[in-house]
Design a protein around this motif. Sequence first.
Motif, PDB file in Angstrom:
ATOM      1  N   ALA A 102     122.746  43.528 -25.038  1.00 17.20           N
ATOM      2  CA  ALA A 102     123.033  44.548 -24.022  1.00 17.20           C
ATOM      3  C   ALA A 102     122.770  45.955 -24.568  1.00 17.20           C
ATOM      4  O   ALA A 102     122.200  46.799 -23.867  1.00 17.20           O
ATOM      5  CB  ALA A 102     124.474  44.415 -23.536  1.00 17.20           C
ATOM      6  N   ALA A 103     123.145  46.205 -25.822  1.00 18.92           N
ATOM      7  CA  ALA A 103     122.925  47.523 -26.425  1.00 18.92           C
ATOM      8  C   ALA A 103     121.438  47.842 -26.532  1.00 18.92           C
ATOM      9  O   ALA A 103     121.042  49.006 -26.467  1.00 18.92           O
ATOM     10  CB  ALA A 103     123.578  47.592 -27.806  1.00 18.92           C
ATOM     11  N   GLY A 104     120.614  46.799 -26.663  1.00 23.49           N
ATOM     12  CA  GLY A 104     119.172  46.990 -26.753  1.00 23.49           C
ATOM     13  C   GLY A 104     118.480  47.008 -25.409  1.00 23.49           C
ATOM     14  O   GLY A 104     117.261  47.052 -25.334  1.00 23.49           O
ATOM     15  N   GLY A 105     119.250  46.957 -24.328  1.00 23.94           N
ATOM     16  CA  GLY A 105     118.665  47.038 -22.996  1.00 23.94           C
ATOM     17  C   GLY A 105     118.404  45.697 -22.332  1.00 23.94           C
ATOM     18  O   GLY A 105     117.825  45.645 -21.242  1.00 23.94           O
ATOM     19  N   GLY A 106     118.822  44.599 -22.950  1.00 20.43           N
ATOM     20  CA  GLY A 106     118.625  43.281 -22.357  1.00 20.43           C
ATOM     21  C   GLY A 106     119.597  43.034 -21.212  1.00 20.43           C
ATOM     22  O   GLY A 106     120.744  43.469 -21.263  1.00 20.43           O
ATOM     23  N   ARG A 107     119.113  42.340 -20.179  1.00 19.80           N
ATOM     24  CA  ARG A 107     119.930  42.005 -19.008  1.00 19.80           C
ATOM     25  C   ARG A 107     119.905  40.494 -18.805  1.00 19.80           C
ATOM     26  O   ARG A 107     118.834  39.915 -18.614  1.00 19.80           O
ATOM     27  CB  ARG A 107     119.379  42.720 -17.774  1.00 19.80           C
ATOM     28  N   PHE A 108     121.078  39.887 -18.870  1.00 22.60           N
ATOM     29  CA  PHE A 108     121.174  38.440 -18.669  1.00 22.60           C
ATOM     30  C   PHE A 108     120.903  38.126 -17.204  1.00 22.60           C
ATOM     31  O   PHE A 108     121.588  38.641 -16.323  1.00 22.60           O
ATOM     32  CB  PHE A 108     122.556  37.934 -19.080  1.00 22.60           C
ATOM     33  N   LEU A 109     119.930  37.280 -16.948  1.00 16.55           N
ATOM     34  CA  LEU A 109     119.586  36.878 -15.582  1.00 16.55           C
ATOM     35  C   LEU A 109     120.118  35.492 -15.248  1.00 16.55           C
ATOM     36  O   LEU A 109     120.456  35.220 -14.097  1.00 16.55           O
ATOM     37  CB  LEU A 109     118.073  36.907 -15.378  1.00 16.55           C
ATOM     38  N   ALA A 110     120.139  34.609 -16.235  1.00 10.59           N
ATOM     39  CA  ALA A 110     120.618  33.243 -16.007  1.00 10.59           C
ATOM     40  C   ALA A 110     121.046  32.656 -17.339  1.00 10.59           C
ATOM     41  O   ALA A 110     120.468  32.970 -18.381  1.00 10.59           O
ATOM     42  CB  ALA A 110     119.526  32.385 -15.382  1.00 10.59           C
ATOM     43  N   ARG A 111     122.072  31.804 -17.287  1.00  9.22           N
ATOM     44  CA  ARG A 111     122.466  31.046 -18.472  1.00  9.22           C
ATOM     45  C   ARG A 111     123.310  29.870 -18.046  1.00  9.22           C
ATOM     46  O   ARG A 111     124.082  29.952 -17.095  1.00  9.22           O
ATOM     47  CB  ARG A 111     123.173  31.915 -19.509  1.00  9.22           C
ATOM     48  N   GLY A 112     123.106  28.764 -18.713  1.00 10.96           N
ATOM     49  CA  GLY A 112     123.865  27.561 -18.421  1.00 10.96           C
ATOM     50  C   GLY A 112     122.957  26.352 -18.328  1.00 10.96           C
ATOM     51  O   GLY A 112     121.776  26.405 -18.663  1.00 10.96           O
ATOM     52  N   LEU A 113     123.522  25.266 -17.846  1.00 13.80           N
ATOM     53  CA  LEU A 113     122.756  24.043 -17.651  1.00 13.80           C
ATOM     54  C   LEU A 113     121.933  24.156 -16.374  1.00 13.80           C
ATOM     55  O   LEU A 113     122.351  24.824 -15.424  1.00 13.80           O
ATOM     56  CB  LEU A 113     123.696  22.841 -17.570  1.00 13.80           C
ATOM     57  N   PRO A 114     120.767  23.518 -16.334  1.00 15.35           N
ATOM     58  CA  PRO A 114     119.949  23.609 -15.129  1.00 15.35           C
ATOM     59  C   PRO A 114     120.610  22.923 -13.936  1.00 15.35           C
ATOM     60  O   PRO A 114     121.293  21.905 -14.094  1.00 15.35           O
ATOM     61  CB  PRO A 114     118.656  22.901 -15.516  1.00 15.35           C
ATOM     62  N   ALA A 115     120.391  23.490 -12.764  1.00 20.16           N
ATOM     63  CA  ALA A 115     120.883  22.880 -11.531  1.00 20.16           C
ATOM     64  C   ALA A 115     120.092  21.613 -11.222  1.00 20.16           C
ATOM     65  O   ALA A 115     120.625  20.657 -10.652  1.00 20.16           O
ATOM     66  CB  ALA A 115     120.768  23.868 -10.373  1.00 20.16           C
ATOM     67  N   LYS A 116     118.827  21.598 -11.631  1.00 19.09           N
ATOM     68  CA  LYS A 116     117.940  20.465 -11.364  1.00 19.09           C
ATOM     69  C   LYS A 116     116.822  20.503 -12.403  1.00 19.09           C
ATOM     70  O   LYS A 116     116.394  21.580 -12.797  1.00 19.09           O
ATOM     71  CB  LYS A 116     117.354  20.625  -9.954  1.00 19.09           C
ATOM     72  N   VAL A 117     116.347  19.337 -12.822  1.00 18.20           N
ATOM     73  CA  VAL A 117     115.188  19.283 -13.716  1.00 18.20           C
ATOM     74  C   VAL A 117     114.120  18.392 -13.087  1.00 18.20           C
ATOM     75  O   VAL A 117     114.444  17.436 -12.379  1.00 18.20           O
ATOM     76  CB  VAL A 117     115.546  18.780 -15.137  1.00 18.20           C
ATOM     77  N   TYR A 118     112.859  18.741 -13.325  1.00 18.21           N
ATOM     78  CA  TYR A 118     111.728  17.990 -12.807  1.00 18.21           C
ATOM     79  C   TYR A 118     110.732  17.729 -13.924  1.00 18.21           C
ATOM     80  O   TYR A 118     110.749  18.383 -14.955  1.00 18.21           O
ATOM     81  CB  TYR A 118     111.030  18.771 -11.683  1.00 18.21           C
ATOM     82  N   GLU A 119     109.826  16.805 -13.647  1.00 21.47           N
ATOM     83  CA  GLU A 119     108.739  16.464 -14.546  1.00 21.47           C
ATOM     84  C   GLU A 119     109.301  16.114 -15.921  1.00 21.47           C
ATOM     85  O   GLU A 119     110.112  15.207 -16.019  1.00 21.47           O
ATOM     86  CB  GLU A 119     107.696  17.573 -14.561  1.00 21.47           C
ATOM     87  N   TYR A 120     108.943  16.833 -16.965  1.00 21.47           N
ATOM     88  CA  TYR A 120     109.452  16.531 -18.300  1.00 21.47           C
ATOM     89  C   TYR A 120     110.614  17.448 -18.684  1.00 21.47           C
ATOM     90  O   TYR A 120     110.923  17.606 -19.865  1.00 21.47           O
ATOM     91  CB  TYR A 120     108.333  16.643 -19.345  1.00 21.47           C
TER      92      TYR A 120
END
Length: 96
Positions: free
Chosen positions: A31-49
């Motif tokens: 955050a101090a370096g200007g980063g913004r968390f957009l998403a984190r956690g387990l996927p809601a759904k996975v496809y393909e591989y």
Amino acid sequence: MAKAYWVSAYRAVKDADKLAAYAKLAGPAIAAGGGRFLARGLPAKVYEYGLAERTVLIEFDSVEQATAVHDSPDYQAALAALGDGAERDLRIVEGV
């Protein structure tokens, strides 16, 4: 200038305490370096591989900013706290 994104996928968490110590240091450093968390956690759904693994997506204003945060002393301290507590794949991807 194109935005940049950290995409971090956790293949395995070996030590939850080390991961917690990392998170306590990494969040403020990012955050101090200007980063913004957009998403984190387990996927809601996975496809393909896709794998059902913890994923974190962080936005930065540029590749240079993302790289500088990663290489900063504060973030490197967070990585030291994590140590061997997790297997991760971290990528910096330039936005389109």
